[in-house]
Design a protein around this motif. Structure first.
Motif, PDB file in Angstrom:
ATOM      1  N   THR A 255     -37.367  15.181  13.147  1.00  0.00           N
ATOM      2  CA  THR A 255     -38.422  15.181  14.164  1.00  0.00           C
ATOM      3  C   THR A 255     -38.031  14.334  15.364  1.00  0.00           C
ATOM      4  OG1 THR A 255     -40.085  15.444  12.427  1.00  0.00           O
ATOM      5  CG2 THR A 255     -40.848  14.701  14.594  1.00  0.00           C
ATOM      6  N   THR A 256     -37.452  13.170  15.097  1.00  0.00           N
ATOM      7  CA  THR A 256     -37.018  12.285  16.183  1.00  0.00           C
ATOM      8  C   THR A 256     -35.934  12.941  17.021  1.00  0.00           C
ATOM      9  OG1 THR A 256     -37.537  10.370  14.802  1.00  0.00           O
ATOM     10  CG2 THR A 256     -36.140   9.995  16.727  1.00  0.00           C
ATOM     11  N   LEU A 257     -34.994  13.621  16.363  1.00  0.00           N
ATOM     12  CA  LEU A 257     -33.915  14.290  17.086  1.00  0.00           C
ATOM     13  C   LEU A 257     -34.446  15.390  17.995  1.00  0.00           C
ATOM     14  CD1 LEU A 257     -31.200  14.537  14.279  1.00  0.00           C
ATOM     15  CD2 LEU A 257     -31.219  12.996  16.247  1.00  0.00           C
ATOM     16  N   LEU A 258     -35.529  16.045  17.569  1.00  0.00           N
ATOM     17  CA  LEU A 258     -36.124  17.082  18.410  1.00  0.00           C
ATOM     18  C   LEU A 258     -36.827  16.491  19.624  1.00  0.00           C
ATOM     19  CD1 LEU A 258     -37.624  19.458  15.685  1.00  0.00           C
ATOM     20  CD2 LEU A 258     -35.659  19.916  17.152  1.00  0.00           C
ATOM     21  N   ILE A 259     -37.362  15.281  19.466  1.00  0.00           N
ATOM     22  CA  ILE A 259     -38.114  14.641  20.550  1.00  0.00           C
ATOM     23  C   ILE A 259     -37.193  13.979  21.560  1.00  0.00           C
ATOM     24  CG2 ILE A 259     -39.778  12.814  21.068  1.00  0.00           C
ATOM     25  CD1 ILE A 259     -41.118  13.393  18.415  1.00  0.00           C
ATOM     26  N   LEU A 260     -36.033  13.500  21.109  1.00  0.00           N
ATOM     27  CA  LEU A 260     -35.139  12.733  21.979  1.00  0.00           C
ATOM     28  C   LEU A 260     -34.754  13.453  23.272  1.00  0.00           C
ATOM     29  CD1 LEU A 260     -32.751  10.888  19.484  1.00  0.00           C
ATOM     30  CD2 LEU A 260     -34.465   9.885  20.998  1.00  0.00           C
ATOM     31  N   PRO A 261     -34.391  14.757  23.254  1.00  0.00           N
ATOM     32  CA  PRO A 261     -34.047  15.408  24.533  1.00  0.00           C
ATOM     33  C   PRO A 261     -35.193  15.391  25.544  1.00  0.00           C
ATOM     34  CG  PRO A 261     -33.309  16.732  22.682  1.00  0.00           C
ATOM     35  CD  PRO A 261     -34.155  15.653  22.100  1.00  0.00           C
ATOM     36  N   ALA A 262     -36.421  15.635  25.060  1.00  0.00           N
ATOM     37  CA  ALA A 262     -37.567  15.605  25.974  1.00  0.00           C
ATOM     38  C   ALA A 262     -37.783  14.204  26.525  1.00  0.00           C
ATOM     39  CB  ALA A 262     -38.824  16.086  25.245  1.00  0.00           C
ATOM     40  N   LEU A 263     -37.633  13.181  25.663  1.00  0.00           N
ATOM     41  CA  LEU A 263     -37.783  11.806  26.128  1.00  0.00           C
ATOM     42  C   LEU A 263     -36.704  11.442  27.141  1.00  0.00           C
ATOM     43  CD1 LEU A 263     -38.661   9.918  22.799  1.00  0.00           C
ATOM     44  CD2 LEU A 263     -40.198  10.518  24.682  1.00  0.00           C
ATOM     45  N   ALA A 264     -35.486  11.916  26.916  1.00  0.00           N
ATOM     46  CA  ALA A 264     -34.388  11.627  27.843  1.00  0.00           C
ATOM     47  C   ALA A 264     -34.652  12.260  29.208  1.00  0.00           C
ATOM     48  CB  ALA A 264     -33.073  12.141  27.264  1.00  0.00           C
ATOM     49  N   ILE A 265     -35.146  13.495  29.201  1.00  0.00           N
ATOM     50  CA  ILE A 265     -35.464  14.177  30.469  1.00  0.00           C
ATOM     51  C   ILE A 265     -36.562  13.432  31.213  1.00  0.00           C
ATOM     52  CG2 ILE A 265     -36.448  16.279  31.452  1.00  0.00           C
ATOM     53  CD1 ILE A 265     -34.993  17.846  29.263  1.00  0.00           C
TER      54      ILE A 265
END
Length: 278
Positions: A5-15
């Motif tokens: 779940t965290t790995l899926l969220i990380l790209p959005a957080l980075a953007i």
């Protein structure tokens, strides 16, 4: 190390971090690093803003116009959303299309369409002349700005309001009327309180979005009734006063958050009372 779940969220957080948070912090930091004479450092930009009566007047006007637009949208959206819960599926599709259609229309085209309608020799004044009234000087007024903003923001009021209204069990109204309550009393004492979450959600969306409007007030309004977003553009683009523009933006954000916090506190109590939650 990281869950799926965290790995899926990380790209959005980075953007969000790269394209929103970092630029916002960079701009806001100009409030303490960029100055125009006679400001020299420290909190001088904030002192300039709060000691200038014109700035305070524009800030108050910005919130007043957004509040007016919110009221206009709520008054127009409630009957429309209510009707959407009563019509057949075919008419519901037609009404939903009418709500979503502005999103597929160029924003500038809509604004200049209002210019054509509201100008001194436009359709509105011609219709007023048929009834022996007018002509009115609408373009350049707060009324023109409010109408243009309301037309743009109306879908943001209708959609959350409809999502709540369609979930209200109409058997509650029938039960109330069977116990002797009038239709008006059933509506005000049962239906309206249950619709309150949708009204609040739509009002918050319209109010917050309205605070940042620039193009509509710039085209339909005038310098005498300008809003804060226009002043931010003037300071940054015309005067290259990045520090003053950053202060204006920061004040707008902080005051908005404070007002929303107060509004949500009262709203939570109102919703709890409507649903009988203690």
């Amino acid at each position: 190390m990281f869950s799926p779940t965290t790995l899926l969220i990380l790209p959005a957080l980075a953007i969000m971090l790269i394209f929103f948070v970092v630029p916002a912090i960079t701009i806001l930091s100009r409030a303490w690093t960029d100055y125009q004479a006679p400001q020299v450092g420290g909190w001088d930009n904030f002192t300039w803003f709060f000691t200038n009566t014109v700035n305070i007047r524009i800030l108050v006007r910005t919130f007043a116009v957004s509040l007016l637009v919110t009221a206009i949208c709520l008054i127009m959206a409630f009957p429309f959303a209510y009707l959407m819960t009563l019509v057949s599926r075919r008419w519901l599709v037609v009404m939903m299309t009418a709500v979503l259609l502005p999103f597929f229309t160029n924003y500038l085209v809509r604004i200049f369409a209002w210019v054509v309608l509201l100008q001194d020799n436009g359709l509105v004044n011609k219709l007023a002349g048929v009834f022996g009234i007018g002509p009115f000087e609408i373009i350049g007024s707060t009324f023109a700005v409010a109408i243009g903003m309301a037309q743009t923001l109306l879908p943001l009021m209708i959609l959350p309001l409809y999502s709540v209204l369609q979930g209200i069990d109409r058997n509650l109204l029938r039960a109330s009327e069977s116990l002797g309550a009038s239709p008006l009393k059933s509506f005000t004492r049962i239906y309206l309180p249950l619709a309150l979450p949708g009204m609040l959600a739509g009002s918050v969306l319209v109010f917050v979005f309205g605070l940042g409007f620039y193009l509509t007030p710039a085209v339909l309004g005038s310098p005498q009734n300008s809003m804060l977003a226009q002043q931010v553009v003037t300071q940054v683009q015309d005067l290259l006063a990045w520090g003053r523009g950053a202060v204006m933006g920061m004040v707008l954000v902080v005051v908005t958050l404070l007002l929303l916090a107060v509004a949500m506190r009262f709203a939570r109590g109102a919703v709890s009372a409507a649903y009988g939650i203690r």
